[in-house]
Design a protein around this motif. Sequence first.
Motif, mmCIF file in Angstrom:
data_model
loop_
_atom_site.group_PDB
_atom_site.id
_atom_site.type_symbol
_atom_site.label_atom_id
_atom_site.label_comp_id
_atom_site.label_asym_id
_atom_site.label_seq_id
_atom_site.Cartn_x
_atom_site.Cartn_y
_atom_site.Cartn_z
ATOM 1 N N ALA A 60 27.047 31.026 -27.641
ATOM 2 C CA ALA A 60 27.116 30.496 -26.275
ATOM 3 C C ALA A 60 26.341 29.193 -26.152
ATOM 4 O O ALA A 60 26.782 28.249 -25.491
ATOM 5 N N VAL A 61 25.190 29.119 -26.798
ATOM 6 C CA VAL A 61 24.383 27.899 -26.739
ATOM 7 C C VAL A 61 25.155 26.741 -27.354
ATOM 8 O O VAL A 61 25.275 25.661 -26.770
ATOM 9 N N TYR A 62 25.715 26.961 -28.536
ATOM 10 C CA TYR A 62 26.450 25.884 -29.219
ATOM 11 C C TYR A 62 27.732 25.533 -28.479
ATOM 12 O O TYR A 62 28.152 24.381 -28.453
ATOM 13 N N ARG A 63 28.358 26.514 -27.849
ATOM 14 C CA ARG A 63 29.586 26.244 -27.103
ATOM 15 C C ARG A 63 29.301 25.322 -25.906
ATOM 16 O O ARG A 63 30.045 24.399 -25.624
ATOM 17 N N TYR A 64 28.180 25.545 -25.223
ATOM 18 C CA TYR A 64 27.859 24.718 -24.047
ATOM 19 C C TYR A 64 27.295 23.351 -24.430
ATOM 20 O O TYR A 64 27.197 22.476 -23.576
ATOM 21 N N GLN A 65 26.927 23.168 -25.687
ATOM 22 C CA GLN A 65 26.444 21.853 -26.117
ATOM 23 C C GLN A 65 27.587 20.890 -26.396
ATOM 24 O O GLN A 65 27.374 19.687 -26.453
ATOM 25 N N GLU A 66 28.776 21.410 -26.581
ATOM 26 C CA GLU A 66 29.917 20.532 -26.890
ATOM 27 C C GLU A 66 30.423 19.819 -25.682
ATOM 28 O O GLU A 66 30.279 20.117 -24.592
#
Length: 66
Positions: A60-66
């Motif tokens: 979730a963290v990496y998904r929202y960083q994109e």
Amino acid sequence: MEMHAGNVIGNPDEYGDEVLNASWLPPQPEPALQLQRAERVEVAATPPLPPIDVDDFLRAVYRYQE
């Protein structure tokens, strides 16, 4: 080389009570710590949090960083 200019600094005169107590507040009466009334406050415990899947969290963290 002579560094003495002839001015000798002696002991300063003693300051009077007016100078020593400038901006001084007289002691304020305060009750002793053991004489103060303390009230016990009950605090509701927060419910324990559900376990978190670390992999889902990082996705979730990496998904929202994109």
